[in-house]
Design an enzyme around this catalytic site. Structure first.
Site, mmCIF file in Angstrom:
data_model
loop_
_atom_site.group_PDB
_atom_site.id
_atom_site.type_symbol
_atom_site.label_atom_id
_atom_site.label_comp_id
_atom_site.label_asym_id
_atom_site.label_seq_id
_atom_site.Cartn_x
_atom_site.Cartn_y
_atom_site.Cartn_z
ATOM 1 N N GLY A 124 -4.958 -5.613 -1.969
ATOM 2 C CA GLY A 124 -5.981 -6.583 -1.663
ATOM 3 C C GLY A 124 -5.431 -7.730 -0.833
ATOM 4 N N CYS A 125 -6.339 -8.560 -0.324
ATOM 5 C CA CYS A 125 -5.921 -9.651 0.557
ATOM 6 C C CYS A 125 -5.171 -10.746 -0.192
ATOM 7 C CB CYS A 125 -7.136 -10.215 1.285
ATOM 8 S SG CYS A 125 -8.562 -10.574 0.231
#
Length: 343
Positions: A148-149
């Site tokens: 994920g970011c």
């Protein structure tokens, strides 16, 4: 040429994949799917791709996707569960940008994502696609879970301290700000201009679904349990994540810069900035780079790490392509040499 398929190409990560892949020197785009937009030319939905692709959206079909060398999933959570195994059985590889295979504990995944895990049998073969940690495993992988970011930004910021066992038992803090594109392309009140512009707010303070992913990666690096407070914020910008990370690391004031420079010396997409720097999100906009600066607060003794990425590139689609390059033995920066956009 590597034949590539994309499942779910109508969101921000999907169009970002297309933007990168249409100019990739070793890629031939074969298929991009969307049930709702079946038959629509991709360039009609995304005019920035006019002249770069003549593909049309199509309904997902395992046989067609299986004719590709690799299939990217740029879909909501839970979608890859139902198709990934069938595609893997054709011999194609899978790179999933959703959270479906990031957590190794299916029960933990169900807790945070509010639905049963649809493919727990695939979890043992899923490789967490953070190249700066798992490059060797990525080379041999058939199923990649793209980080994920927020987890990308936070883990890269803390890794040198964790890997060298330099953090005593303590509560680490990750104070993170994200642009609105992190919420996806779907319509929602919180993402409206009148709601998000000229304002900033924290959310999911009691627990964000990226927290177990961040903790899983940090604990692997540290070889022990890690206590982390992670607080995300929504900021009035389109792209970018800025993570300010806090830790106590006694006696390291003189060695911090050297520690970070040595750890990332051979990493093509991590830029350790000169001592005293303050990286801005605009310095990575549109690029696959994570820029890091490390500071020592003389009054408190805290280590403060600043980590910035573009949430749609190094935090999603760019990192996915970086994984593909490693999987197929290509130059790791192939298709990813874009310079960040300024202003």
């Amino acid at each position: 040429m590597i034949k590539v398929g994309i499942v779910g190409g109508t969101g921000y990560t999907g169009v970002e994949l297309l933007r990168i892949l249409v100019n990739h020197p070793d890629v031939e785009l074969k298929v991009i799917t969307s049930r709702s937009e079946d038959g629509l030319p991709v360039a009609d939905m995304f005019p920035n791709l006019r002249g770069h692709t003549d593909l049309r959206f199509s309904v997902p079909d395992v046989q067609t996707l299986g004719e590709c060398d690799v299939v990217f999933f740029a879909t909501p959570h839970g979608v890859a569960h139902s198709l990934a195994e069938d595609i893997l059985n054709t011999g194609a590889r899978v790179i999933d940008l959703s959270a479906d295979f990031r957590l190794q504990d299916a029960v933990e995944w169900e807790k945070w994502y509010g639905q049963p895990h649809g493919a727990p049998g695939l979890l043992p073969q899923a490789v967490y696609g953070l190249p700066e940690v798992n490059r060797a495993q990525i080379q041999e992988a058939r199923l990649i879970a793209v980080p994920g970011c927020y987890p990308t930004s936070v883990q890269l910021g803390f890794l040198p301290l964790l890997e060298n066992n330099l953090l005593p038992e303590q509560m680490l803090i990750a104070d993170c700000k994200s642009g609105v594109s992190g919420a996806g392309r779907g319509a929602s009140v919180g993402s409206l201009l009148c709601e998000a512009s000229e304002s900033m707010m924290a959310y999911a303070v009691k627990g964000h679904r990226h927290l177990p992913e961040i903790r899983q990666g940090m604990e692997r690096a540290a070889g022990k349990a890690v206590n982390l407070t992670f607080v995300p914020h929504l900021t009035p910008m389109i792209r970018g994540i800025h993570s300010t990370l806090y830790a106590q690391a006694p006696g390291l004031a003189e060695d911090l810069q050297a520690l970070y420079e040595a750890r990332y010396a051979n990493e093509p997409f991590v830029d350790v900035m000169p001592a005293g720097s303050h990286p801005a999100t605009r310095s990575v906009k549109g690029s696959n780079v994570c820029r890091i600066a490390v500071h020592h607060h003389t009054h408190t003794g805290q280590v403060i790490v600043l980590s910035v990425i573009d949430n749609l590139v190094k935090g999603a689609s760019g990192q996915a392509v970086q994984n593909m390059n490693i999987m197929f033995g290509l130059a790791e920066d192939a298709g990813l040499k874009q310079v960040a956009l300024l202003p």
